[in-house]
Motif scaffolding. Structure first.
Motif, short mmCIF file in Angstrom:
data_model
loop_
_atom_site.label_atom_id
_atom_site.label_comp_id
_atom_site.label_asym_id
_atom_site.label_seq_id
_atom_site.Cartn_x
_atom_site.Cartn_y
_atom_site.Cartn_z
N LYS A 22 -49.77 19.09 -20.20
CA LYS A 22 -49.45 19.97 -19.08
C LYS A 22 -48.64 19.19 -18.05
O LYS A 22 -49.17 18.32 -17.37
N ASP A 23 -47.35 19.47 -17.95
CA ASP A 23 -46.48 18.73 -17.03
C ASP A 23 -46.48 19.37 -15.65
O ASP A 23 -45.44 19.76 -15.13
N VAL A 24 -47.67 19.45 -15.06
CA VAL A 24 -47.82 20.05 -13.74
C VAL A 24 -48.44 19.01 -12.81
O VAL A 24 -49.46 18.42 -13.15
N PRO A 25 -47.83 18.74 -11.67
CA PRO A 25 -48.44 17.80 -10.73
C PRO A 25 -49.75 18.35 -10.19
O PRO A 25 -49.86 19.53 -9.86
N ARG A 26 -50.75 17.50 -10.10
CA ARG A 26 -52.07 17.86 -9.59
C ARG A 26 -52.42 16.96 -8.42
O ARG A 26 -51.93 15.85 -8.30
N LYS A 27 -53.33 17.41 -7.58
CA LYS A 27 -53.72 16.69 -6.38
C LYS A 27 -54.91 15.77 -6.66
O LYS A 27 -55.85 16.16 -7.35
N VAL A 28 -54.89 14.56 -6.09
CA VAL A 28 -56.00 13.61 -6.22
C VAL A 28 -57.09 14.02 -5.23
O VAL A 28 -56.85 14.17 -4.04
N LEU A 29 -58.30 14.22 -5.75
CA LEU A 29 -59.43 14.61 -4.91
C LEU A 29 -60.24 13.42 -4.43
O LEU A 29 -60.70 13.40 -3.30
N LYS A 30 -60.40 12.41 -5.30
CA LYS A 30 -61.24 11.27 -4.96
C LYS A 30 -60.86 10.08 -5.82
O LYS A 30 -60.43 10.25 -6.96
N ILE A 31 -61.00 8.88 -5.27
CA ILE A 31 -60.75 7.66 -6.01
C ILE A 31 -62.06 6.88 -6.11
O ILE A 31 -62.70 6.62 -5.09
N LEU A 32 -62.45 6.55 -7.33
CA LEU A 32 -63.68 5.80 -7.57
C LEU A 32 -63.29 4.36 -7.89
O LEU A 32 -63.07 4.00 -9.05
N ARG A 33 -63.17 3.53 -6.87
CA ARG A 33 -62.66 2.16 -7.01
C ARG A 33 -63.55 1.28 -7.87
O ARG A 33 -63.06 0.42 -8.58
N LYS A 34 -64.83 1.51 -7.81
CA LYS A 34 -65.77 0.66 -8.54
C LYS A 34 -65.59 0.77 -10.05
O LYS A 34 -65.79 -0.19 -10.78
N HIS A 35 -65.19 1.95 -10.52
CA HIS A 35 -65.08 2.20 -11.95
C HIS A 35 -63.63 2.37 -12.42
O HIS A 35 -63.40 2.76 -13.56
N ASP A 36 -62.64 2.13 -11.54
CA ASP A 36 -61.21 2.29 -11.85
C ASP A 36 -60.90 3.71 -12.32
O ASP A 36 -60.12 3.91 -13.24
N ARG A 37 -61.51 4.69 -11.69
CA ARG A 37 -61.33 6.08 -12.11
C ARG A 37 -60.87 6.93 -10.94
O ARG A 37 -60.97 6.53 -9.79
#
Length: 112
Positions: A22-37
């Protein structure tokens, strides 16, 4: 603490995994730095069976929700050229102060 070139609120495109077609840009909701996710809206949807909670007035049933994907599976979409791109950093001077800003490696535009 790990530093990533992707921030909360950025538009990203999934480049690997089951949602990569799916070539649709999506918005980042949260960054989980501890798990690189990273948690991206409407990507990696799973169904969870939820028990009803009468105190919080939540109904029970089957709920679809987003699960995190690895941060290496997404690329930032440049707001100027609207293409997935790598991100670089540059120091610019504004109002007498030096400021570190992100820029698009394809079109050289500042992404702030």
């Amino acid at each position: 603490m790990k530093m990533f070139r992707i921030r909360k609120g950025d538009n990203v495109m999934v480049i690997a995994g089951k949602d990569a077609d799916k070539d649709v840009p999506r918005k980042v909701l949260k960054i989980l730095r501890k798990h690189d996710r990273i948690l991206v809206e409407k990507v990696n949807l799973v169904k969870r069976h939820m028990r009803a909670n009468p105190y919080a007035q939540q109904p029970g049933g089957i709920v679809e929700k987003e699960m995190p994907i690895h941060i290496s599976n997404v690329m930032v979409v440049c707001p100027a050229c609207h293409k997935p791109t790598r991100v670089g950093y540059r120091r610019i001077e504004s109002e007498g102060k030096e400021k570190k800003v992100r820029f698009c490696k394809k079109c050289n535009e500042v992404m702030e």
